[in-house]
Design a protein around this motif. Structure first.
Motif, PDB file in Angstrom:
ATOM      1  N   ARG A 370     -16.424   6.865 -25.895  1.00 37.40           N
ATOM      2  CA  ARG A 370     -15.325   7.807 -25.692  1.00 37.40           C
ATOM      3  C   ARG A 370     -14.698   7.530 -24.331  1.00 37.40           C
ATOM      4  O   ARG A 370     -15.397   7.319 -23.341  1.00 37.40           O
ATOM      5  N   ILE A 371     -13.357   7.500 -24.292  1.00 36.80           N
ATOM      6  CA  ILE A 371     -12.631   7.351 -23.035  1.00 36.80           C
ATOM      7  C   ILE A 371     -11.693   8.552 -22.913  1.00 36.80           C
ATOM      8  O   ILE A 371     -10.799   8.728 -23.749  1.00 36.80           O
ATOM      9  N   ASP A 372     -11.914   9.374 -21.909  1.00 39.28           N
ATOM     10  CA  ASP A 372     -11.057  10.552 -21.710  1.00 39.28           C
ATOM     11  C   ASP A 372      -9.759  10.151 -21.020  1.00 39.28           C
ATOM     12  O   ASP A 372      -9.676   9.107 -20.368  1.00 39.28           O
ATOM     13  N   LYS A 373      -8.761  11.011 -21.132  1.00 40.55           N
ATOM     14  CA  LYS A 373      -7.469  10.753 -20.496  1.00 40.55           C
ATOM     15  C   LYS A 373      -7.665  10.576 -18.990  1.00 40.55           C
ATOM     16  O   LYS A 373      -8.352  11.366 -18.339  1.00 40.55           O
ATOM     17  N   GLY A 374      -7.059   9.510 -18.446  1.00 42.31           N
ATOM     18  CA  GLY A 374      -7.127   9.292 -17.006  1.00 42.31           C
ATOM     19  C   GLY A 374      -8.412   8.660 -16.521  1.00 42.31           C
ATOM     20  O   GLY A 374      -8.553   8.353 -15.326  1.00 42.31           O
ATOM     21  N   GLU A 375      -9.352   8.464 -17.407  1.00 40.65           N
ATOM     22  CA  GLU A 375     -10.648   7.908 -16.993  1.00 40.65           C
ATOM     23  C   GLU A 375     -10.538   6.395 -16.814  1.00 40.65           C
ATOM     24  O   GLU A 375      -9.866   5.711 -17.577  1.00 40.65           O
ATOM     25  N   LYS A 376     -11.234   5.891 -15.780  1.00 41.26           N
ATOM     26  CA  LYS A 376     -11.277   4.448 -15.542  1.00 41.26           C
ATOM     27  C   LYS A 376     -12.658   3.959 -15.933  1.00 41.26           C
ATOM     28  O   LYS A 376     -13.660   4.481 -15.457  1.00 41.26           O
ATOM     29  N   ILE A 377     -12.712   2.945 -16.814  1.00 41.61           N
ATOM     30  CA  ILE A 377     -14.018   2.443 -17.240  1.00 41.61           C
ATOM     31  C   ILE A 377     -14.036   0.916 -17.188  1.00 41.61           C
ATOM     32  O   ILE A 377     -12.989   0.263 -17.201  1.00 41.61           O
ATOM     33  N   ALA A 378     -15.201   0.351 -17.113  1.00 41.05           N
ATOM     34  CA  ALA A 378     -15.385  -1.094 -17.188  1.00 41.05           C
ATOM     35  C   ALA A 378     -16.308  -1.384 -18.364  1.00 41.05           C
ATOM     36  O   ALA A 378     -17.326  -0.720 -18.544  1.00 41.05           O
TER      37      ALA A 378
END
Length: 473
Positions: A370-378
């Motif tokens: 899951r990727i939430d709005k505005g989240e930065k992930i690698a």
């Protein structure tokens, strides 16, 4: 009857498509081609017979000279109109080819990337692209030859009313026999050619792949390695050898048919027709050489009528056009009537399984995230672990075999991913052979000059642009 209806339907579908793409040029071609052909017919059948009659009867040389001047006019009109028809054919062929190819390219945009990389889809797409436009062009030539044949037939029918019953009977039997033979020969050859085109497509795909490796820039560094070069060259030679071997097998079949057809035509035109005509004319007491010349020229012209061999061309055209129509009506895995995604959504990946080929193992299996709005992930992993594949699935370039991807709790398939909410910056980007300005705003030409300059400035291109003779242009 259903099959015949399909043939006719596909012929007129093609001709209608040709008129849509180049109406005025097609009509001009038809007019000049038909006039040229009819003038040539009248010259060969009637004019030369009349000149022979005048010479045999000892007409004054002044009269013969006047008739020869008229003949020169016939020849001039025939040459000029035929040449103009050739020019028009070249013009409409280029227009139609380009327009129909663009229609095929646009249709290809309807399909997902996972559909496009399927080898069967690629073979179908390539076959339609390589043959469809040419068959649309061929439909114009078929219609032109049919119209010309109808004019020839009218002259033939009128002439037959002036002949004795035995002459009409013998010529009719002769032509019926000829029609059956020519139909058999032309249909056999045409079907061999068509089926060969289908069979050769996978071999052509294989060969084209290795051909591209030699000139695509991204492979040029690898090919500097002699061992890699030799391996690729070996594969290329293997593909070429297989393609040539299969192609030669078909060419030999076609050559045998062509030889038999040529032998048959020679015997029919130079032996059978003259003997039958001489026999029939003698039987009714006609020994006028001008009558023999006229009838011989008339039967020769009628025997070569396109109406007798057109069925083979129409069958092949119909088969190709049917393939093209099936391609245009082909359904896609994409969902139409999509919503626009204007802002970055939350992304939910649920139980994703994906494989590039149904015969291969899954590249991704049971992936959840899951990727939430505005989240930065690698997303980190080894080479080949599926990182790029996962990104391609989230971008909607591929569709998973199992599982779903949700944007704001709605299926990704409901959205049009037009680049306003998504942007992919790949390590392998494409630089197009156009201006720097066009490369910056590629995909959205609504950006202002100031926005383009600002983008170039943010990318630290100011000094580079100053060194270019035309700057952004």
């Amino acid at each position: 009857m259903g099959t015949f209806k399909k043939y006719v339907n596909n012929l007129f579908f093609s001709f209608k498509k040709a008129l849509e793409k180049g109406r005025s040029d097609v009509i001009k071609y038809l007019v000049f081609y038909v006039i040229s052909s009819v003038v040539g017919f009248v010259f060969d059948v009637y004019y030369l017979a009349y000149v022979i009659k005048m010479l045999v009867e000892g007409a004054p040389w002044e009269s013969v000279l006047k008739i020869c001047i008229l003949g020169a006019v016939f020849v001039f009109v025939n040459i000029v109109f035929a040449k103009y028809a050739e020019v028009q054919e070249l013009v409409y062929s280029m227009k139609i080819k380009e327009c129909v190819e663009m229609d095929i390219f646009k249709k290809n945009l309807d399909f997902t990337l996972s559909e496009c990389i399927n080898k069967d889809f690629y073979d179908e797409f390539s076959f339609v692209l390589n043959n469809g436009p040419n068959q649309i062009i061929n439909s114009v030539q078929i219609i032109a030859k049919i119209i010309t044949s109808l004019f020839y037939s009218i002259f033939f029918i009128i002439e037959m009313f002036n002949q004795k019953a035995i002459v009409i009977l013998l010529i009719t039997v002769l032509l019926v026999f000829h029609i059956l033979i020519k139909k058999k020969i032309s249909t056999k050859k045409s079907m061999i050619t068509y089926n060969n085109g289908l069979k050769m497509q996978p071999l052509l795909r294989y060969n084209n792949y290795f051909t591209r490796l030699f000139y695509l820039k991204k492979y040029s560094y690898d090919l500097k390695n002699e061992k890699i070069y030799n391996i690729i060259l070996e594969k290329y030679n293997e593909g070429t050898e297989n393609y040539i071997k299969e192609h030669m097998r078909v060419i030999k079949k076609e050559a045998v048919i062509d030889i038999l057809s040529t032998i048959y035509d020679s015997i029919f035109m130079t032996l059978v027709v003259p003997i039958i005509l001489i026999f029939s004319l003698k039987a009714v007491g006609i020994e006028d050489i001008s009558v023999y010349w006229q009838l011989n020229a008339l039967v020769t012209k009628i025997a070569s009528l396109y109406l007798f061999s057109m069925i083979a061309d129409i069958v092949v055209l119909s088969n190709h056009i049917q393939k093209m129509r099936e391609f245009f009506s082909k359904n896609t895995d994409k969902v139409l009537d999509k919503k626009k995604l204007l802002l970055p959504p939350s992304v939910l990946v649920k139980d994703i399984n994906f494989s590039y080929d149904e015969k291969m193992a899954f590249s991704l299996k049971n992936i959840n995230m899951r990727i939430d709005k505005g989240e930065k992930i690698a997303i980190v992993g080894r080479n080949g672990s599926g990182k790029t594949t996962l990104l391609n699935l989230i971008l909607g370039l591929y569709l998973p075999q199992k599982g779903t991807i949700l944007f704001d709790d709605q299926s990704i398939e409901n959205y049009e991913l037009n680049g306003q909410a998504f942007c992919l910056m790949s390590q392998n980007f494409n630089l197009y052979s156009t201006t720097l300005k066009n490369n910056i705003n590629m995909g959205n030409f609504n950006y202002s000059e100031e926005e383009i300059q600002q983008a170039a400035h943010l990318a630290d291109c100011d000094d580079f642009i100053k060194r270019l003779p035309l700057g952004l242009d």
